[in-house]
Design an enzyme around this catalytic site. Structure first.
Site, PDB file in Angstrom:
ATOM      1  N   PRO A 132       0.804  -1.218   0.000  1.00  0.00           N
ATOM      2  CA  PRO A 132       0.000   0.000   0.000  1.00  0.00           C
ATOM      3  C   PRO A 132       0.837   1.268   0.000  1.00  0.00           C
ATOM      4  CG  PRO A 132      -0.624  -1.493   1.792  1.00  0.00           C
ATOM      5  CD  PRO A 132       0.670  -1.960   1.239  1.00  0.00           C
ATOM      6  N   GLU A 133       0.738   1.984  -1.068  1.00  0.00           N
ATOM      7  CA  GLU A 133       1.217   3.354  -1.086  1.00  0.00           C
ATOM      8  C   GLU A 133      -0.006   4.212  -1.433  1.00  0.00           C
ATOM      9  OE1 GLU A 133       4.987   4.161  -2.997  1.00  0.00           O
ATOM     10  OE2 GLU A 133       5.593   2.074  -2.847  1.00  0.00           O
ATOM     11  N   LYS A 172      -0.545   8.166   3.366  1.00  0.00           N
ATOM     12  CA  LYS A 172      -0.927   6.757   3.499  1.00  0.00           C
ATOM     13  C   LYS A 172      -1.826   6.527   4.693  1.00  0.00           C
ATOM     14  CE  LYS A 172       3.724   5.980   2.201  1.00  0.00           C
ATOM     15  NZ  LYS A 172       4.978   5.289   2.448  1.00  0.00           N
ATOM     16  N   ARG A 195       1.357  -8.873   8.437  1.00  0.00           N
ATOM     17  CA  ARG A 195       2.615  -8.533   9.082  1.00  0.00           C
ATOM     18  C   ARG A 195       2.504  -7.545  10.241  1.00  0.00           C
ATOM     19  NH1 ARG A 195       7.036  -7.817   4.477  1.00  0.00           N
ATOM     20  NH2 ARG A 195       6.120  -9.659   3.558  1.00  0.00           N
ATOM     21  N   ARG A 237      16.511   1.902   2.250  1.00  0.00           N
ATOM     22  CA  ARG A 237      15.556   1.196   1.408  1.00  0.00           C
ATOM     23  C   ARG A 237      16.211   0.698   0.126  1.00  0.00           C
ATOM     24  NH1 ARG A 237      13.702   0.187   5.172  1.00  0.00           N
ATOM     25  NH2 ARG A 237      12.128   1.278   6.373  1.00  0.00           N
TER      26      ARG A 237
END
Length: 267
Positions: free
Chosen positions: A2-3, A59, A129, A257
């Site tokens: 999800p962005e 988000k 998660r 990242r």
DNA sequence: ATTGTGGCCTGCCCGC
DNA sequence: TGCGGGCAGGCCACAA
């Protein structure tokens, strides 16, 4: 994962939950309650309330709560975050057919937060998660301008005031809200900027190009239906080649990242 | 204050 | 066939 485009789809789906009385709120996992307010207190507060409005900021999905006069939820807001693997279901229906990188195994074991409405329907946050969470009165003011409508001047300000890598700056939710790792790589690739370029080193044309491609990329991904549907994505693996010029992509860590970029055209 | 790092959390995939 | 390790990354706590 999800962005911004995914959360925008969740926002659309969440409209269906508005105006419906909450009979019960439950946490499938107590760790999913974030912030100052405990899960049990949140559950008590939500009982009998309704979701009046929903909006997306970066988000973060935020509901304004409605409650009977004097009710505990009156004036409060409910914030939902989806982490990397979170999805939203309303009345058992998902906003997106499949969330990339998240298992689509049919199970309720990962239903971390459930609102049951008096009409029998539900709103569920399913997150294997546990990287997302539910928070009462999230600090929306801490978020930067939303990536979808950030102005050129706002973006310039965000970029000029820091020497960190431009990619890191784009992903800093306090500066620009809504950009995650995949979209950052896609936007920088389209704007011909190397991810590790110092943010403050961007020239005026660089900034202008970045602003243009940020908006154009988000428009494309919203239309395509996901952050994973960018043009760079298919090449984002070892040995992958730049879809524009065929150069083998470089891979490294930027801002903690995993980052992929073209050493030929991204400078 | 700004910037960098590591941890949380679990499913998946690879190599042995 | 099972298993261990590495990896994925949004977000946060913490350190320098």
């Amino acid at each position: 994962m999800p962005e911004l485009p995914e959360i925008e789809a969740y926002r659309g789906l969440a409209q269906r939950a508005l105006g419906r009385r909450i009979d019960a709120a439950t946490f499938g996992d107590p760790r999913f309650a974030r912030g100052e307010v405990s899960g049990p207190r949140l559950v008590r507060l939500l009982r009998g309330a309704t979701l009046r409005t929903v909006r997306r900021h970066g988000k973060l999905l935020v509901f304004d709560l409605d409650a009977p006069p004097g009710g505990p939820a009156a004036g409060h807001r409910l914030g939902l975050r989806f982490g990397m693997t979170g999805s939203l279901l309303v009345d058992g229906e998902a906003a997106l057919a499949r969330l990339v990188f998240a298992s689509d195994r049919p199970t309720t074991a990962w239903d971390r937060f459930v609102l049951r409405f008096s009409d029998g329907g539900t709103l569920v946050v399913r997150d294997p998660r546990l990287l997302g969470g539910v928070e009462l009165d999230p600090d929306e003011a801490a978020l930067g301008p939303d990536a979808l409508d950030i102005t050129a001047a706002q973006l310039r300000h965000a970029l000029e005031t820091s020497a960190v890598a431009v990619k890191t700056r784009l992903m800093d939710q306090r500066k620009v809200a809504g950009i995650g790792n995949l979209i950052a790589d896609e936007v920088l690739w389209r704007a011909s900027l190397a991810p590790q370029r110092r943010s403050s080193s961007l020239t005026t044309p660089d900034q202008r190009r970045l602003h243009h491609h940020l908006r154009a990329t988000l428009d494309d991904l919203l239309q395509r239906g996901g952050a994973h549907l960018g043009d760079l994505m298919p090449a984002r693996h070892p040995g992958g080649r730049c879809p524009r010029d065929g150069t083998e992509l470089r891979h490294s860590t930027v801002g903690g990242r995993s980052s992929w970029w073209c050493p030929r055209h991204q400078r």
